[in-house]
Structures are given as structure tokens and as C-alpha cells.
Motif scaffolding. Structure first.
Motif, mmCIF file in Angstrom:
data_model
loop_
_atom_site.group_PDB
_atom_site.id
_atom_site.type_symbol
_atom_site.label_atom_id
_atom_site.label_comp_id
_atom_site.label_asym_id
_atom_site.label_seq_id
_atom_site.Cartn_x
_atom_site.Cartn_y
_atom_site.Cartn_z
ATOM 1 N N ILE A 199 0.873 -1.180 0.000
ATOM 2 C CA ILE A 199 0.000 0.000 0.000
ATOM 3 C C ILE A 199 0.905 1.224 0.000
ATOM 4 C CG2 ILE A 199 -1.949 1.152 1.109
ATOM 5 C CD1 ILE A 199 -2.438 -1.785 0.336
ATOM 6 N N HIS A 200 0.834 2.029 -1.041
ATOM 7 C CA HIS A 200 1.761 3.151 -1.200
ATOM 8 C C HIS A 200 1.506 4.258 -0.177
ATOM 9 C CE1 HIS A 200 3.602 6.751 -2.981
ATOM 10 N NE2 HIS A 200 4.407 5.919 -3.626
ATOM 11 N N ARG A 201 0.243 4.633 -0.018
ATOM 12 C CA ARG A 201 -0.220 5.641 0.953
ATOM 13 C C ARG A 201 0.117 7.091 0.606
ATOM 14 N NH1 ARG A 201 0.315 4.407 7.186
ATOM 15 N NH2 ARG A 201 2.547 4.229 6.781
ATOM 16 N N ASP A 202 0.745 7.340 -0.545
ATOM 17 C CA ASP A 202 1.035 8.737 -0.901
ATOM 18 C C ASP A 202 1.037 8.928 -2.415
ATOM 19 O OD1 ASP A 202 1.417 11.347 -0.106
ATOM 20 O OD2 ASP A 202 3.594 11.185 0.057
ATOM 21 N N ILE A 203 -0.008 8.394 -3.067
ATOM 22 C CA ILE A 203 -0.157 8.577 -4.510
ATOM 23 C C ILE A 203 -0.602 10.008 -4.772
ATOM 24 C CG2 ILE A 203 -1.448 7.868 -6.567
ATOM 25 C CD1 ILE A 203 0.430 5.720 -5.669
ATOM 26 N N LYS A 204 0.235 10.773 -5.468
ATOM 27 C CA LYS A 204 -0.086 12.157 -5.827
ATOM 28 C C LYS A 204 0.804 12.571 -6.991
ATOM 29 C CE LYS A 204 3.017 13.883 -2.190
ATOM 30 N NZ LYS A 204 3.107 14.716 -0.973
ATOM 31 N N ALA A 205 0.502 13.718 -7.579
ATOM 32 C CA ALA A 205 1.163 14.120 -8.824
ATOM 33 C C ALA A 205 2.670 14.252 -8.679
ATOM 34 C CB ALA A 205 0.555 15.432 -9.327
ATOM 35 N N ILE A 206 3.136 14.781 -7.563
ATOM 36 C CA ILE A 206 4.571 15.003 -7.388
ATOM 37 C C ILE A 206 5.329 13.694 -7.254
ATOM 38 C CG2 ILE A 206 4.596 15.171 -4.866
ATOM 39 C CD1 ILE A 206 6.546 17.524 -5.179
ATOM 40 N N ASN A 207 4.625 12.606 -6.902
ATOM 41 C CA ASN A 207 5.261 11.301 -6.755
ATOM 42 C C ASN A 207 5.134 10.433 -8.006
ATOM 43 O OD1 ASN A 207 6.217 11.806 -4.197
ATOM 44 N ND2 ASN A 207 4.455 10.876 -3.168
ATOM 45 N N ILE A 208 4.653 11.027 -9.090
ATOM 46 C CA ILE A 208 4.603 10.336 -10.381
ATOM 47 C C ILE A 208 5.669 10.963 -11.280
ATOM 48 C CG2 ILE A 208 3.201 9.696 -12.365
ATOM 49 C CD1 ILE A 208 2.227 8.531 -9.669
ATOM 50 N N THR A 242 -0.711 13.027 2.412
ATOM 51 C CA THR A 242 -0.993 14.384 1.963
ATOM 52 C C THR A 242 -2.491 14.624 1.985
ATOM 53 O OG1 THR A 242 0.943 14.268 0.496
ATOM 54 C CG2 THR A 242 -0.633 16.045 0.106
ATOM 55 N N TYR A 243 -2.917 15.618 2.757
ATOM 56 C CA TYR A 243 -4.339 15.937 2.831
ATOM 57 C C TYR A 243 -4.865 16.301 1.441
ATOM 58 C CZ TYR A 243 -4.360 15.880 7.903
ATOM 59 O OH TYR A 243 -4.283 15.474 9.205
ATOM 60 N N GLY A 244 -6.061 15.864 1.167
ATOM 61 C CA GLY A 244 -6.649 16.048 -0.149
ATOM 62 C C GLY A 244 -6.552 14.778 -0.975
ATOM 63 N N TYR A 245 -5.549 13.951 -0.654
ATOM 64 C CA TYR A 245 -5.380 12.670 -1.356
ATOM 65 C C TYR A 245 -5.717 11.488 -0.453
ATOM 66 C CZ TYR A 245 -2.700 15.355 -4.821
ATOM 67 O OH TYR A 245 -2.309 16.261 -5.770
ATOM 68 N N MET A 246 -5.852 11.744 0.840
ATOM 69 C CA MET A 246 -6.092 10.651 1.779
ATOM 70 C C MET A 246 -7.579 10.364 1.917
ATOM 71 S SD MET A 246 -3.264 11.271 4.791
ATOM 72 C CE MET A 246 -3.797 12.928 5.229
ATOM 73 N N SER A 247 -7.921 9.096 2.000
ATOM 74 C CA SER A 247 -9.316 8.689 2.110
ATOM 75 C C SER A 247 -9.884 9.106 3.467
ATOM 76 C CB SER A 247 -9.450 7.180 1.937
ATOM 77 O OG SER A 247 -8.735 6.499 2.956
ATOM 78 N N PHE A 263 -8.509 5.493 -3.729
ATOM 79 C CA PHE A 263 -9.080 6.818 -3.477
ATOM 80 C C PHE A 263 -8.112 7.896 -3.968
ATOM 81 C CE2 PHE A 263 -9.696 10.666 -1.073
ATOM 82 C CZ PHE A 263 -11.068 10.820 -0.995
ATOM 83 N N SER A 264 -6.825 7.771 -3.583
ATOM 84 C CA SER A 264 -5.818 8.755 -3.997
ATOM 85 C C SER A 264 -5.704 8.807 -5.510
ATOM 86 C CB SER A 264 -4.462 8.402 -3.388
ATOM 87 O OG SER A 264 -4.522 8.362 -1.982
ATOM 88 N N LEU A 295 -17.839 15.925 -1.413
ATOM 89 C CA LEU A 295 -18.170 14.992 -0.356
ATOM 90 C C LEU A 295 -16.992 14.761 0.557
ATOM 91 C CD1 LEU A 295 -20.210 12.310 -2.350
ATOM 92 C CD2 LEU A 295 -21.096 13.944 -0.676
ATOM 93 N N VAL A 296 -15.811 14.680 -0.003
ATOM 94 C CA VAL A 296 -14.598 14.480 0.809
ATOM 95 C C VAL A 296 -14.383 15.673 1.724
ATOM 96 C CG1 VAL A 296 -12.091 14.275 0.744
ATOM 97 C CG2 VAL A 296 -13.488 12.950 -0.830
ATOM 98 N N GLU A 297 -14.552 16.876 1.178
ATOM 99 C CA GLU A 297 -14.347 18.075 2.007
ATOM 100 C C GLU A 297 -15.366 18.136 3.116
ATOM 101 O OE1 GLU A 297 -12.520 20.868 -1.590
ATOM 102 O OE2 GLU A 297 -14.420 21.379 -0.650
ATOM 103 N N ASN A 298 -16.606 17.765 2.838
ATOM 104 C CA ASN A 298 -17.635 17.740 3.895
ATOM 105 C C ASN A 298 -17.301 16.710 4.973
ATOM 106 O OD1 ASN A 298 -19.372 19.757 3.030
ATOM 107 N ND2 ASN A 298 -20.431 18.406 1.583
ATOM 108 N N TRP A 299 -16.845 15.529 4.523
ATOM 109 C CA TRP A 299 -16.526 14.445 5.463
ATOM 110 C C TRP A 299 -15.381 14.872 6.361
ATOM 111 C CZ3 TRP A 299 -17.915 8.895 4.424
ATOM 112 C CH2 TRP A 299 -17.464 8.067 5.461
ATOM 113 N N GLN A 300 -14.329 15.439 5.750
ATOM 114 C CA GLN A 300 -13.158 15.826 6.530
ATOM 115 C C GLN A 300 -13.482 16.990 7.452
ATOM 116 O OE1 GLN A 300 -10.111 16.576 3.662
ATOM 117 N NE2 GLN A 300 -9.665 14.405 3.326
ATOM 118 N N GLY A 301 -14.512 17.744 7.114
ATOM 119 C CA GLY A 301 -14.855 18.878 7.960
ATOM 120 C C GLY A 301 -15.709 18.517 9.154
ATOM 121 N N THR A 302 -16.213 17.275 9.195
ATOM 122 C CA THR A 302 -17.082 16.861 10.305
ATOM 123 C C THR A 302 -16.283 16.321 11.454
ATOM 124 O OG1 THR A 302 -17.302 14.648 9.327
ATOM 125 C CG2 THR A 302 -18.965 16.306 8.742
#
Length: 302
Positions: A199-208, A242-247, A263-264, A295-302
Motif C-alpha cells: 500500500i503506497h499511501r502517498d499517490i499524488k502528482a509530485i510522486n509520479i 498528503t491531505y486532499g489525497y487521503m481517504s 481513493f488517492s 463529499l470528501v471536504e464535507n466528510w473531513q470537515g465533520t
């Protein structure tokens, strides 16, 4: 068997570190004169023999290089040769005597990552072989330095093209689809087809990273986790990524699984299609494509 392989590799690292502390001699090689093409051909020959001895020999043959030759290859870590900087530390471009270029990743003393992340990344990438994963060429542990040497990616990272208005036009739809397919193949290999379930856990543009033909290669395995054959989910008290990419379940409860990488990848897919960072999406956007982000932003905001 898996535990024995990983333990053996860690023991190899610790042995070298202990020898250094005790004044012992660690066998290291000259990076400048090293022939990686010959080395990789030999490694590919070993991997074609499907046997347990292959993994053991691979651990023992991970090249260790002396700091002096690495410094020479990077022109003493000259700022002009810096390719970028992440959580691990700066990455420099290096050039060998035969003209081959390499990427030199140097652990920063002020980095939030340390020896465990260093060993984790070296262990995983050394054991994983796939066209869509960045290739580890060697490493160095000398004095206070911890350095990883990778194949050089001339087109830098995906974020360089996606989020720069001057560069994102280079990515036509054909190239974007090609990159998406490459990332998907790399993740599928990590989750299902490699000898280790990772499980990589940090899939994002800068890591590609992108090679000369714009082939995508997943990099930065410092916080990746190995799963056992029957293990499907794990829990951690230390949420890293990285927040925004984490489930949501990972952010709120520390639960992660292969679904976390999926998810990422979904977030990254939106970024590739839109050339926008996920943090730039707002509630006022009316496009249905942004629904999952809202939906992700709402979830993380709760």
C-alpha cells in the motif's frame, strides 16, 4: 518467508551502520565508474530464474556507494543540479563517467522522515520490479548521510506539467490517457501482482515521475506498507500522507487498505483530467465531476 526476507534486508542495513560506528570497513563502490547497464542486465537474468535464491541474492547485491563518488557525480550537491525537494530531502541530478545520468535523493537532516523511512523505501523498491515503478540503483550510508540513487527521469514529475499554465498544454489527451494507464498498471502491480502486497499511501502528482517517453513511474515509498497475503486492512495511530489525497477513513480513524490508494488515484485522475489541484475545487463548482471532492471536504470537515 516474507518476514525473513525483510528482516534479512534490515539486518544488512544495521550491520553496515554498526560497522561504521565501530570503525569497521564497509564495502562500497565508486558511483562515477559504475556501469548500471551491465548491472541491470545481470539482475534481470537473476529475476528470470523463479527461485527463492533470487530474492536473497538481490538483497546482498544492492550496490552501496561511497559518499565521495556521489558528491563528485552531483558536483558536490550543487544547487544548480537540484531537481526538486520533497519531505525526504533534496534530489540532485548526477552524471557518471560513462555519461549515464542518475537522480540522487539525499535525506535532509531537518527532514520529518528518518532511518526507518529510508530503510522502508530501499527495501520495497529493491524488491519490486515493474516498468511503472521508479528503479532504485543503489544507496549510501556514510557518516551522517543517507542517500538513495535512482534512474534519472528527464521529464521530472507530473505536477510540473499539470499545474503550470505554461506546461500543461504539453499534455494532450493521448499523453494524459497514457499516463493514467501507467499509474493504474503500477498500482495494480503493487496491490495484486508483486511478490509483496504494498500500500503506497502517498499517490499524488509530485510522486509520479515521467521518463523521456512520458511513461509514468510511481516513486517515493518512504511511508508505504507491506501487507501479508491474507491481510486486507490495517490501522495506525500515525496518519501520514498528503491531505486532499487521503481517504476519509484513513484521515479520521487511521484505517488504510488498497482502497486508500484507489481513493488517492481517483483524486489524481481528476487532477490529470482538469489540470487543477484538488485544493482548488470549491463548493460553487456546478460540474457533477467535482461531487466526490465536495463529499470528501464535507466528510473531513465533520
Amino acid at each position: 518467508m516474507l518476514i525473513m526476507l525483510i528482516s534479512g534486508f534490515f539486518a544488512f542495513f544495521l550491520r553496515n551502520i554498526n560497522l561504521k560506528r565501530k570503525g569497521g570497513k564497509v564495502t562500497s563502490q565508486d558511483l562515477m565508474s559504475f556501469d548500471f547497464n551491465t548491472k541491470m542486465q545481470a539482475m534481470n537474468g537473476q529475476f528470470s530464474d523463479i527461485s527463492k535464491k533470487v530474492s536473497k541474492r538481490w538483497d546482498a547485491e544492492l550496490p552501496f556507494f561511497n559518499l565521495a563518488s556521489i558528491s563528485t557525480a552531483s558536483d558536490n550537491f550543487k544547487n544548480a543540479n537540484m531537481l526538486g525537494q520533497g519531505g525526504f530531502g533534496p534530489v540532485y541530478k548526477g552524471k557518471l563517467l560513462n555519461g549515464q545520468e542518475v537522480a540522487i535523493k539525499r535525506l535532509s537532516r531537518g527532514s520529518g522522515q528518518g532511518l526507518e523511512e529510508f530503510k522502508n523505501e530501499a527495501t520495497l523498491i529493491a524488491k519490486l520490479q515493474h516498468i511503472n515503478l521508479v528503479r532504485l540503483l543503489g544507496c549510501c550510508i556514510e557518516d551522517e548521510e543517507k542517500i538513495l540513487i535512482y534512474e534519472y527521469m528527464p521529464n521530472k514529475s507530473l505536477d510540473f506539467f499539470l499545474f503550470d499554465p505554461a506546461n500543461h498544454r504539453v499534455l494532450d489527451w493521448e499523453k494524459r490517457i497514457h499516463i493514467i494507464e501507467g499509474i493504474a498498471q503500477g498500482i495494480l502491480y503493487l496491490h495484486q501482482h508483486s511478490r509483496l502486497r504494498v500500500i503506497h499511501r502517498d499517490i499524488k502528482a509530485i510522486n509520479i515521475l515521467l521518463d523521456s517517453k512520458m511513461n509514468a513511474k510511481i516513486s517515493d515509498f518512504g511511508i508505504a506498507r507491506i501487507f501479508g497475503g491474507n491481510e486486507l486492512q490495517a490501522n495506525t495511530n500515525r496518519v501520514v500522507g498528503t491531505y486532499g489525497y487521503m481517504s476519509p477513513e484513513y484521515v479520521t480513524r487511521g484505517l488504510f487498505s488498497i482502497k486508500s490508494d484507489v481513493f488517492s488515484f481517483g483524486v489524481l485522475l481528476l487532477e490529470i483530467l482538469s489540470s487543477k489541484k484538488n485544493c482548488s475545487f470549491h463548493f460553487s463548482e456546478s460540474h457533477s465531476s467535482w461531487t466526490c471532492m465536495i463529499l470528501v471536504e464535507n466528510w473531513q470537515g465533520t
